[in-house]
Scaffold this motif. Sequence first.
Motif, short mmCIF file in Angstrom:
data_model
loop_
_atom_site.label_atom_id
_atom_site.label_comp_id
_atom_site.label_asym_id
_atom_site.label_seq_id
_atom_site.Cartn_x
_atom_site.Cartn_y
_atom_site.Cartn_z
N GLY A 103 0.85 -1.19 0.00
CA GLY A 103 0.00 0.00 0.00
C GLY A 103 0.88 1.23 0.00
N THR A 104 0.25 2.39 0.08
CA THR A 104 1.02 3.63 0.01
C THR A 104 0.22 4.79 0.58
OG1 THR A 104 2.17 5.18 -1.48
CG2 THR A 104 0.26 4.03 -2.38
N THR A 105 0.92 5.75 1.15
CA THR A 105 0.30 7.01 1.51
C THR A 105 0.17 7.87 0.25
OG1 THR A 105 2.37 8.20 1.93
CG2 THR A 105 1.44 6.90 3.75
N LEU A 106 -0.49 9.01 0.41
CA LEU A 106 -0.66 9.94 -0.72
C LEU A 106 -0.81 11.36 -0.21
CD1 LEU A 106 -1.43 10.66 -3.73
CD2 LEU A 106 -3.80 10.23 -3.07
N ARG B 25 -3.79 16.60 8.31
CA ARG B 25 -3.84 15.95 9.62
C ARG B 25 -3.61 14.46 9.40
NH1 ARG B 25 -5.39 18.16 14.16
NH2 ARG B 25 -6.07 16.92 15.96
N ASP B 26 -2.60 13.91 10.06
CA ASP B 26 -2.21 12.52 9.82
C ASP B 26 -3.37 11.56 10.04
OD1 ASP B 26 0.30 13.59 9.49
OD2 ASP B 26 1.15 12.72 11.32
N HIS B 27 -3.49 10.59 9.15
CA HIS B 27 -4.37 9.45 9.37
C HIS B 27 -3.51 8.36 10.00
CE1 HIS B 27 -6.50 11.21 5.64
NE2 HIS B 27 -7.10 11.65 6.75
N SER B 28 -3.35 8.42 11.31
CA SER B 28 -2.45 7.51 12.00
C SER B 28 -2.98 7.21 13.39
CB SER B 28 -1.04 8.12 12.12
OG SER B 28 -1.07 9.25 12.98
N LEU B 29 -2.52 6.09 13.94
CA LEU B 29 -2.89 5.73 15.31
C LEU B 29 -2.38 6.78 16.28
CD1 LEU B 29 -4.06 3.71 17.35
CD2 LEU B 29 -1.86 2.51 17.30
N LEU B 30 -1.20 7.28 16.03
CA LEU B 30 -0.62 8.29 16.90
C LEU B 30 -1.48 9.55 16.95
CD1 LEU B 30 1.91 8.56 18.66
CD2 LEU B 30 3.02 9.69 16.74
N GLN B 31 -1.96 10.01 15.79
CA GLN B 31 -2.81 11.20 15.76
C GLN B 31 -4.13 10.94 16.48
OE1 GLN B 31 -1.94 14.37 14.34
NE2 GLN B 31 -3.65 14.81 15.70
N GLU B 32 -4.67 9.74 16.36
CA GLU B 32 -5.90 9.41 17.08
C GLU B 32 -5.68 9.43 18.59
OE1 GLU B 32 -7.42 5.71 15.65
OE2 GLU B 32 -8.07 6.54 13.72
N GLN B 33 -4.51 8.98 19.04
CA GLN B 33 -4.20 9.01 20.47
C GLN B 33 -4.04 10.45 20.96
OE1 GLN B 33 -0.72 6.45 20.33
NE2 GLN B 33 -1.87 4.74 21.21
N ILE B 34 -3.45 11.32 20.12
CA ILE B 34 -3.33 12.73 20.48
C ILE B 34 -4.72 13.36 20.55
CG2 ILE B 34 -2.50 14.97 19.70
CD1 ILE B 34 -0.12 13.48 18.42
N THR C 183 -3.74 4.69 9.69
CA THR C 183 -5.11 4.17 9.73
C THR C 183 -5.79 4.21 8.37
OG1 THR C 183 -5.86 6.38 10.43
CG2 THR C 183 -5.42 4.75 12.16
N ARG C 184 -5.16 4.83 7.40
CA ARG C 184 -5.64 4.82 6.01
C ARG C 184 -4.44 4.68 5.09
NH1 ARG C 184 -9.78 9.94 5.22
NH2 ARG C 184 -10.67 9.94 7.33
N ALA C 185 -4.62 3.95 4.00
CA ALA C 185 -3.58 3.86 2.98
C ALA C 185 -4.23 3.50 1.65
CB ALA C 185 -2.53 2.82 3.36
N VAL C 186 -3.58 3.86 0.58
CA VAL C 186 -4.07 3.54 -0.77
C VAL C 186 -3.63 2.13 -1.12
CG1 VAL C 186 -4.02 4.19 -3.20
CG2 VAL C 186 -3.92 5.97 -1.43
N GLY C 187 -4.58 1.30 -1.56
CA GLY C 187 -4.26 -0.02 -2.07
C GLY C 187 -4.44 -1.17 -1.11
N VAL D 83 -10.98 3.45 -0.82
CA VAL D 83 -10.16 4.32 0.02
C VAL D 83 -10.86 5.66 0.15
CG1 VAL D 83 -8.78 5.25 -1.91
CG2 VAL D 83 -7.82 5.22 0.40
N LEU D 84 -10.75 6.28 1.32
CA LEU D 84 -11.33 7.59 1.56
C LEU D 84 -10.21 8.61 1.62
CD1 LEU D 84 -13.77 9.39 2.22
CD2 LEU D 84 -13.41 8.82 4.65
N MET D 85 -10.15 9.50 0.62
CA MET D 85 -9.17 10.57 0.60
C MET D 85 -9.77 11.81 1.25
SD MET D 85 -7.16 12.35 -2.63
CE MET D 85 -8.68 12.79 -3.50
N GLU D 86 -9.06 12.38 2.21
CA GLU D 86 -9.49 13.65 2.80
C GLU D 86 -9.09 14.77 1.86
OE1 GLU D 86 -8.98 16.20 6.96
OE2 GLU D 86 -8.33 14.10 6.86
N LEU D 87 -10.02 15.69 1.59
CA LEU D 87 -9.81 16.68 0.53
C LEU D 87 -10.33 18.04 0.98
CD1 LEU D 87 -8.98 17.29 -2.41
CD2 LEU D 87 -11.18 16.37 -3.14
#
Length: 265
Positions: free
Chosen positions: A103-106, A139-148, A168-172, A177-181
């Motif tokens: 997978g990959t970030t974007l 804003r990061d889609h990550s476990l760390l950001q959710e904890q913050i 918590t989100r990645a392409v592929g 996939v849900l892209m924040e825009l």
Amino acid sequence: MTLEFFSATDVGRARDNNEDSVALDEAAGLAVLADGMGGYNAGEVASQMLTSFVSSELGRWLKDAGREARAGEVKRAMDICVDNANRAIFNAANTNPRYAGMGTTLVLGVFRPEGLLLGHVGDSRAYRLRAGRLMQITRDHSLLQEQIDAGLLTVEEAAFSSNKNLVTRAVGVEDTVLMELHLHEVQPGDTYLLCSDGLSDMLDDDSLANLLNGNPALPEAARALINAANDSGGRDNIALILARAEGRQRAEGRGWWPFGRRGGN
């Protein structure tokens, strides 16, 4: 308004291969950055598939649609293109055992007359430098950001967390996939930095701001950022795209050509 672009990638100090990928289509005002994940070379495959697909397909659509296309139409084109790229990467991961789990970030930026349409998935970031002040605009889609966000960690504590790279989100990785825009106003003099976590994990916001303010030419700024990230450990691949907006009169006075000018490694 005219734009100047510059992009660069670096393998860093700890990795043998580069799973980060960037693509620019300055005629379309399009910038794409991806940070791949997966075993063997699968992360590299995913990020290159994404940047190649988006820059080709969305770049073609943007040039065909022209400057008259409305923001809503461009947003829909961005969503469709990323969804198609996501499905292509997902299918490749599920039909080739070598690519299983890739997978990959974007980070995807489209500069338009109404402003910057900025989409992202995962923990690769975009920043804006305006009047010398740096602001993170994704804003990061990550476990760390959710904890913050939940108040379980402070930003200072998060800098030392072992969960830094859990997105918590990645392409592929799934069939959708849900892209924040979001749409951001662009002002003359703004500088935009898109980057992978190989840069943002190594350098805090103050360091990024100081390096951008201290190196006004984009190629020199890119080199200074990459060198500083490597000097701080270079624990991951590094990718960045810089874009600077200038008013037409000032830009033409310096010999720039609309819509933009591109640089590279």
